[in-house]
Design an enzyme around this catalytic site. Structure first.
Site, mmCIF file in Angstrom:
data_model
loop_
_atom_site.group_PDB
_atom_site.id
_atom_site.type_symbol
_atom_site.label_atom_id
_atom_site.label_comp_id
_atom_site.label_asym_id
_atom_site.label_seq_id
_atom_site.Cartn_x
_atom_site.Cartn_y
_atom_site.Cartn_z
ATOM 1 N N GLY A 185 0.814 -1.222 0.000
ATOM 2 C CA GLY A 185 0.000 0.000 0.000
ATOM 3 C C GLY A 185 0.839 1.260 0.000
ATOM 4 N N CYS A 186 1.945 1.232 0.711
ATOM 5 C CA CYS A 186 2.814 2.408 0.785
ATOM 6 C C CYS A 186 3.521 2.648 -0.548
ATOM 7 C CB CYS A 186 3.808 2.247 1.924
ATOM 8 S SG CYS A 186 2.981 2.091 3.530
ATOM 9 N N THR A 187 3.887 1.572 -1.227
ATOM 10 C CA THR A 187 4.495 1.701 -2.549
ATOM 11 C C THR A 187 3.495 2.297 -3.527
ATOM 12 O OG1 THR A 187 5.979 -0.160 -2.126
ATOM 13 C CG2 THR A 187 5.579 0.411 -4.438
#
Length: 182
Positions: free
Chosen positions: A73-75
């Site tokens: 999700g952060c990527t």
């Protein structure tokens, strides 16, 4: 009998520990719209140091907390901001992603995702605690703070969609009547 007492004693201690920690967490005052944003001074992935106070009276700030570098999700969120940052830069605002990851992790993560904006590192977790985004498991919750030029919180987004993060930020900046760049 002795084993039962030890187990019960252990259980009693565990329950007391949990209750004490929950009480401490409950006493933390959550930030709300209109509150002054906690000041911070954090290292950025670009090698510079950033302080919220440097923007006071000059420019709005968007601070997008994320849980952990190199996770899915952060990527996706970082790539959204890198690919569509031009939408955010239409407004007179400085924007950052921030996590409790070490600076080296955020530097590599920023480079890997072609981030053309700073990722801030808060490895001591003091700023994450001040913003009330520190999860019990030690990572930052995915929350985005919109901070006005006067240093007050204009909006807190706790329902961030990583894939459309840049588009959502730009839309929110427009809704908040943040000045457009000329």
């Amino acid at each position: 009998m002795l084993i039962i007492r030890i187990k019960n004693s252990f259980l009693a201690n565990a329950v007391c520990f949990l209750l004490i920690n929950l009480a401490a967490i409950a006493t933390v005052q959550a930030l709300e719209v209109g509150d002054p944003a906690p000041d911070f001074t954090l290292q950025g992935s670009d090698g510079k140091t950033y302080s919220l106070s440097d923007y006071h009276g000059k420019q709005a700030v968007v601070l997008a907390w994320f849980p952990k570098a190199y996770t899915s999700g952060c990527t996706i969120e970082c790539k959204s901001l890198a690919k569509n940052g031009h939408l955010i830069r239409q407004y007179d605002v400085s924007y950052f992603m921030a996590s409790v990851d070490p600076l080296e992790d955020n530097q590599g993560f920023a480079e890997e995702n072609d981030a053309d904006f700073p990722l801030l590192s808060d490895p001591e977790k003091k700023v994450a605690k001040a913003y009330d985004v520190l999860h019990l498991l030690g990572f930052a919750k995915r929350h985005t703070f919109y901070i006005g030029t006067d240093g007050t919180i204009l909006k807190i987004d706790s329902d961030v969609t990583p894939a459309t993060s840049a588009e959502d930020m730009a839309a929110t900046l427009g809704q908040l009547d943040i000045k457009r760049r000329e």
